[in-house]
Design an enzyme around this catalytic site. Structure first.
Site, PDB file in Angstrom:
ATOM      1  N   HIS A   1     -10.938   8.400 -14.367  1.00 12.93           N
ATOM      2  CA  HIS A   1     -12.158   7.468 -14.617  1.00 12.93           C
ATOM      3  C   HIS A   1     -13.327   8.009 -14.415  1.00 12.93           C
ATOM      4  O   HIS A   1     -14.243   7.632 -15.079  1.00 12.93           O
ATOM      5  CB  HIS A   1     -11.869   6.364 -13.494  1.00 12.93           C
ATOM      6  CG  HIS A   1     -10.747   5.586 -13.668  1.00 12.93           C
ATOM      7  ND1 HIS A   1     -10.429   4.433 -14.346  1.00 12.93           N
ATOM      8  CD2 HIS A   1      -9.423   5.655 -12.996  1.00 12.93           C
ATOM      9  CE1 HIS A   1      -9.229   3.870 -14.331  1.00 12.93           C
ATOM     10  NE2 HIS A   1      -8.515   4.536 -13.517  1.00 12.93           N
TER      11      HIS A   1
ATOM     12  N   HIS B   1       0.765   6.415 -12.555  1.00 10.01           N
ATOM     13  CA  HIS B   1       0.635   6.918 -11.217  1.00 10.01           C
ATOM     14  C   HIS B   1       1.822   6.581 -10.493  1.00 10.01           C
ATOM     15  O   HIS B   1       1.875   5.390  -9.595  1.00 10.01           O
ATOM     16  CB  HIS B   1      -0.568   6.479 -10.777  1.00 10.01           C
ATOM     17  CG  HIS B   1      -1.293   5.438 -10.625  1.00 10.01           C
ATOM     18  ND1 HIS B   1      -0.594   4.234 -10.723  1.00 10.01           N
ATOM     19  CD2 HIS B   1      -2.462   4.891 -11.128  1.00 10.01           C
ATOM     20  CE1 HIS B   1      -1.258   3.047 -10.945  1.00 10.01           C
ATOM     21  NE2 HIS B   1      -2.437   3.468 -11.234  1.00 10.01           N
TER      22      HIS B   1
ATOM     23  N   ASP C   1      -2.593  13.972  -3.933  1.00 13.69           N
ATOM     24  CA  ASP C   1      -3.532  14.128  -3.194  1.00 13.69           C
ATOM     25  C   ASP C   1      -3.052  14.126  -1.506  1.00 13.69           C
ATOM     26  O   ASP C   1      -3.806  14.272  -0.457  1.00 13.69           O
ATOM     27  CB  ASP C   1      -4.778  13.211  -3.108  1.00 13.69           C
ATOM     28  CG  ASP C   1      -4.152  11.629  -3.138  1.00 13.69           C
ATOM     29  OD1 ASP C   1      -3.237  11.571  -3.134  1.00 13.69           O
ATOM     30  OD2 ASP C   1      -5.053  11.019  -3.217  1.00 13.69           O
ATOM     31  N   GLY C   2      -1.668  13.552  -1.517  1.00 20.03           N
ATOM     32  CA  GLY C   2      -1.178  13.734  -0.216  1.00 20.03           C
ATOM     33  C   GLY C   2      -1.385  12.269   0.448  1.00 20.03           C
ATOM     34  O   GLY C   2      -0.916  12.084   1.729  1.00 20.03           O
TER      35      GLY C   2
ATOM     36  N   HIS D   1      -2.026   9.088  -1.743  1.00 15.89           N
ATOM     37  CA  HIS D   1      -1.360   8.047  -2.569  1.00 15.89           C
ATOM     38  C   HIS D   1       0.279   8.096  -2.531  1.00 15.89           C
ATOM     39  O   HIS D   1       0.698   6.926  -2.575  1.00 15.89           O
ATOM     40  CB  HIS D   1      -1.813   8.395  -4.057  1.00 15.89           C
ATOM     41  CG  HIS D   1      -2.929   7.774  -4.481  1.00 15.89           C
ATOM     42  ND1 HIS D   1      -4.292   8.385  -4.168  1.00 15.89           N
ATOM     43  CD2 HIS D   1      -3.246   6.643  -5.225  1.00 15.89           C
ATOM     44  CE1 HIS D   1      -5.113   7.706  -4.592  1.00 15.89           C
ATOM     45  NE2 HIS D   1      -4.668   6.428  -5.225  1.00 15.89           N
TER      46      HIS D   1
ATOM     47  N   ASP E   1      -6.584  10.603 -11.379  1.00 14.28           N
ATOM     48  CA  ASP E   1      -7.023   9.191 -11.220  1.00 14.28           C
ATOM     49  C   ASP E   1      -8.458   9.116 -10.353  1.00 14.28           C
ATOM     50  O   ASP E   1      -8.595   8.355  -9.645  1.00 14.28           O
ATOM     51  CB  ASP E   1      -5.832   8.574 -10.507  1.00 14.28           C
ATOM     52  CG  ASP E   1      -6.176   6.866 -10.606  1.00 14.28           C
ATOM     53  OD1 ASP E   1      -7.116   6.535 -11.533  1.00 14.28           O
ATOM     54  OD2 ASP E   1      -5.575   6.286  -9.747  1.00 14.28           O
TER      55      ASP E   1
ATOM     56  N   GLY F   1      -8.203   4.595  -6.775  1.00 13.28           N
ATOM     57  CA  GLY F   1      -8.274   5.928  -7.291  1.00 13.28           C
ATOM     58  C   GLY F   1      -8.617   6.933  -6.241  1.00 13.28           C
ATOM     59  O   GLY F   1      -7.984   6.886  -5.036  1.00 13.28           O
TER      60      GLY F   1
END
Length: 394
Positions: free
Chosen positions: A69, A225, A257-258, A260, A283, A318
């Protein structure tokens, strides 16, 4: 440097399309890859500009981020050329050389402004930055039950006529659409997307496993996602997650990212889906590459700390994940190889977007979208279509 000269990255490990060369070189001329070989095969030409490194340095194809984004205080929804240029200038720092400018659920007017702007930018962009290869329309055709950080007030049912208008507004550059196929007219829009060579992605969806099957029949080929914004796995109802695991027709995005999803869930997904179908995404929001603070996402305040971006109620909004960190994390969480990473960051997204003839691997004749990683997998240099777009400072 003479604009007519070639750039040679020499004495490095080259992850080419079909093999890994431990003592290799790669030659870039006029935006394209013109030679790949072992160091002893290289014949120097008078105008060659040679960058000599060591085999601990790795040369991989640039990442293609199909879901991003914003970054560096710019967002695709800003609807300005300056915002997209900021994104395109910043993303090479993390090894991304191509991306889909990603919208979000907003008023029709705001979406149209973003689409018009992105379509115009794509037509006029330069070679020195990351390339906007299209638009990812995330929402508003999603499930209110699975809104996540998408503003519920602007969610609407899938609408083929409205999408046709928006595609025209975007100059035909919408390449991927996230939608909930179980919503009214969801399968009709999915079919239309397939017919017009746009990727239909199931996301922010409460679909059952069987409804996902119907969507695949209609043309869906992608999952937005994984784990986030979807019906999860249950032993009597496999849901969207179960379908992502089991249906080979689907490419599957993952934010590694550990946050999400826990590292163990990244490994579970990787073991089930494998690098053949997985696509790493960021994201990311405008807050990426910025300090901690409060930023805007679709008119909502987003609070950012060192690792996490959330709405006021704690909903994940995000990420601030950089692509090179996604690579490091994924290798750490799954024990996958760098060859697997190349599939998940470059080859798979290129194939999904029908770009594999020009991007997604290191092969003679393809675009010179190239990333040089050091022994710690940090980005040392990024070339976008043969132009040095980023170089790490000592």
């Amino acid at each position: 440097m003479d604009t007519h000269s070639s750039i040679i990255i020499y004495n490095v490990t080259v992850y080419s399309e079909n093999q890994t060369l431990k003592n290799g070189y790669i030659k870039l001329t006029n935006k394209k890859i013109t030679e790949i070989g072992e160091t002893h095969q290289y014949v120097r030409q008078p105008k060659d500009h040679v960058i000599e490194l060591s085999p601990s340095y790795k040369v991989i194809p640039g990442a293609i981020d199909v879901h991003v984004h914003g970054v560096n205080n710019a967002d695709a929804m800003d609807g300005t050329a300056e915002a997209l240029q900021t994104m395109a200038r910043t993303l090479p720092k993390e090894g991304t050389t191509s991306f889909l400018a990603t919208t979000m659920t907003q008023s029709n007017e705001a979406v149209e402004k973003a689409l018009r702007n992105a379509g115009a930018y794509i037509e006029e962009q330069t070679d020195r930055d990351a390339e906007v290869v299209g638009i990812h329309l995330e929402g508003p055709f999603i499930s209110p039950k699975r809104a996540g950080a998408q503003p519920p007030t602007h969610i609407q049912d899938p609408n083929v006529a409205l999408f046709q208008e928006w595609q025209k507004t975007a100059g035909g550059h919408i390449k991927l659409v996230t939608l909930a196929p179980e919503q009214p007219n969801g399968l009709a829009l999915t079919s239309y997307l397939k017919e017009t060579n746009v990727v239909a992605s199931i996301g922010h969806s409460d679909s059952t496993y069987d409804q996902v099957g119907e969507a695949i029949e209609a043309g869906a080929s992608h999952i937005t996602h994984l784990y986030n914004g979807m019906r999860g796995l249950h032993h009597r109802e496999p849901g969207v997650l179960g379908a992502a695991y089991l249906r080979d027709e689907l490419f599957v995005e993952l934010i590694t990212d550990g946050i999400h999803c826990r590292p163990e869930m990244v490994k579970l997904a990787y073991d089930q889906i494998t690098s053949e179908r997985m696509i790493l995404i960021t994201d990311s929001l405008r807050a990426k590459w910025l300090k901690n603070g409060t930023y805007d996402l679709g008119g909502q305040p987003v609070h950012v700390n060192d690792t996490t971006a959330t709405l006021a109620d704690g909903t994940l909004a995000g990420s601030i994940l950089k692509m090179n960190d996604a690579i490091k994390n994924t290798m750490s969480f799954t024990n996958c190889s760098l060859e697997d990473i190349v599939k998940m960051t470059a080859e798979n997204p290129a194939k999904q977007l029908n770009l594999f003839d020009t991007k997604g691997s290191l092969k003679i004749g393809k675009d010179a979208d190239i990333v040089v990683l050091n022994e710690n997998l940090d980005v040392e240099m990024t070339f976008c279509r043969g132009t040095l777009s980023f170089q790490k400072e000592d």
